[in-house]
Enzyme design. Sequence first.
Site, PDB file in Angstrom:
ATOM      1  N   HIS A  56      -8.893  99.557  93.064  1.00 27.46           N
ATOM      2  CA  HIS A  56      -8.980 100.625  92.817  1.00 27.46           C
ATOM      3  C   HIS A  56      -9.511 100.845  94.617  1.00 27.46           C
ATOM      4  O   HIS A  56     -10.028 101.725  94.536  1.00 27.46           O
ATOM      5  CB  HIS A  56     -10.022 100.684  92.163  1.00 27.46           C
ATOM      6  CG  HIS A  56     -11.314 100.948  92.017  1.00 27.46           C
ATOM      7  ND1 HIS A  56     -11.866  99.553  91.637  1.00 27.46           N
ATOM      8  CD2 HIS A  56     -12.176 100.863  92.914  1.00 27.46           C
ATOM      9  CE1 HIS A  56     -13.293  99.723  92.207  1.00 27.46           C
ATOM     10  NE2 HIS A  56     -13.569 100.513  92.810  1.00 27.46           N
ATOM     11  N   GLU A 109     -18.603  86.983 112.907  1.00 25.69           N
ATOM     12  CA  GLU A 109     -17.049  88.270 112.357  1.00 25.69           C
ATOM     13  C   GLU A 109     -16.173  87.202 112.468  1.00 25.69           C
ATOM     14  O   GLU A 109     -16.031  87.195 113.495  1.00 25.69           O
ATOM     15  CB  GLU A 109     -17.850  89.207 112.404  1.00 25.69           C
ATOM     16  CG  GLU A 109     -19.122  89.992 111.528  1.00 25.69           C
ATOM     17  CD  GLU A 109     -20.117  89.801 112.611  1.00 25.69           C
ATOM     18  OE1 GLU A 109     -20.693  88.940 114.302  1.00 25.69           O
ATOM     19  OE2 GLU A 109     -20.650  90.826 112.815  1.00 25.69           O
ATOM     20  N   ASP A 113      -7.661  95.646  86.938  1.00 24.21           N
ATOM     21  CA  ASP A 113      -7.779  96.432  88.390  1.00 24.21           C
ATOM     22  C   ASP A 113      -8.121  94.996  89.357  1.00 24.21           C
ATOM     23  O   ASP A 113      -9.535  94.504  89.313  1.00 24.21           O
ATOM     24  CB  ASP A 113      -9.709  97.304  88.041  1.00 24.21           C
ATOM     25  CG  ASP A 113      -9.640  97.825  89.577  1.00 24.21           C
ATOM     26  OD1 ASP A 113      -9.046  97.438  89.547  1.00 24.21           O
ATOM     27  OD2 ASP A 113     -11.567  97.864  89.496  1.00 24.21           O
ATOM     28  N   GLY A 148     -19.041 100.044  91.498  1.00 25.90           N
ATOM     29  CA  GLY A 148     -18.552  99.378  92.903  1.00 25.90           C
ATOM     30  C   GLY A 148     -18.999  98.115  92.755  1.00 25.90           C
ATOM     31  O   GLY A 148     -19.840  97.285  92.024  1.00 25.90           O
ATOM     32  N   SER A 186     -17.435  97.582  94.459  1.00 19.57           N
ATOM     33  CA  SER A 186     -16.307  97.661  94.421  1.00 19.57           C
ATOM     34  C   SER A 186     -15.625  96.616  94.810  1.00 19.57           C
ATOM     35  O   SER A 186     -15.099  96.133  95.853  1.00 19.57           O
ATOM     36  CB  SER A 186     -15.450  98.256  94.596  1.00 19.57           C
ATOM     37  OG  SER A 186     -16.355 100.002  94.096  1.00 19.57           O
ATOM     38  N   GLY A 187     -15.134  95.086  93.824  1.00 19.27           N
ATOM     39  CA  GLY A 187     -14.361  94.279  94.258  1.00 19.27           C
ATOM     40  C   GLY A 187     -14.828  93.739  94.843  1.00 19.27           C
ATOM     41  O   GLY A 187     -14.505  92.154  95.230  1.00 19.27           O
TER      42      GLY A 187
END
Length: 268
Positions: free
Chosen positions: A66, A90, A112, A207, A209-210
């Site tokens: 998602h 980074e 998912d 979330g 999320s992930g």
Amino acid sequence: MAMLLFLVLLKLFPADGLDFIQGRIVGGYTPSPNSIKYIVSLQSSKGQHFCGGSLVHKYWVLTAAHCNIGMNEMMVVAGDFTLGGYEGTEQFSKPQSLIPHPMYNKSSNNADIMLIKLSSPIELNRYVSLAPLPKQNTGPLAGRMCRVSGWGSTSHSGGQIPLTLLTVRLPIVSTAKCNSSESFNGNITVNMICAGTSAGGKDACKGDSGGPLVCDGRVYGLVSWGNGCGDPRFPGVYTAVSRFRRWIDQTIYSPLSRCIRSKFTVPI
């Protein structure tokens, strides 16, 4: 050099939006900088963090299906800790393809899970490492303490969004309890696991999320969905990564993986 400067400016001045997918860790704490080396930030083309993920190969990231906002709208950032500034640790890579699991069901949240193939490799160093994954069809027992991590505001009602990574420790909740009539009433499938405290107040919400749920050093879950935030009746629901280990390996190490292009990419 111009691209690097552009990415730095995006991190320093994030855009508003994507509130529907913005993650939240509730009741957590700030870990040591760059101690969770496998976590990545998925950021929009405007530089805003919207999902987490785990680096599982120098060319591949594991996240929730998602989190698919479209390949051209996404940047993957590894080695990040504080979103509000450039730290020099980074690494940036654009997706080459997005591969949600073919059984992903947006309505039920089943399967998912999604793999992101990167257009350029992430270098493994003192700030970035690969996430260990569980074997197929293995899972943590109820009561096992695990840890979920992510970026985002610290309450369901919103408020100030912290810039540093947050993490919280949670016990696994049995599927039977999570599926009871007092909780999710049968909506937890075999491809999901639950985690939360009986007292509530600690959770991933809407979330993160992930992002990874880590038990015994391995990513057993991906933040998927829930009902409210920190409610003891409704633990957080995670994609059970061990149910998809064969699919992950087949996708990453298939001879065709280098040729994956648009037919496997599902833009939104």
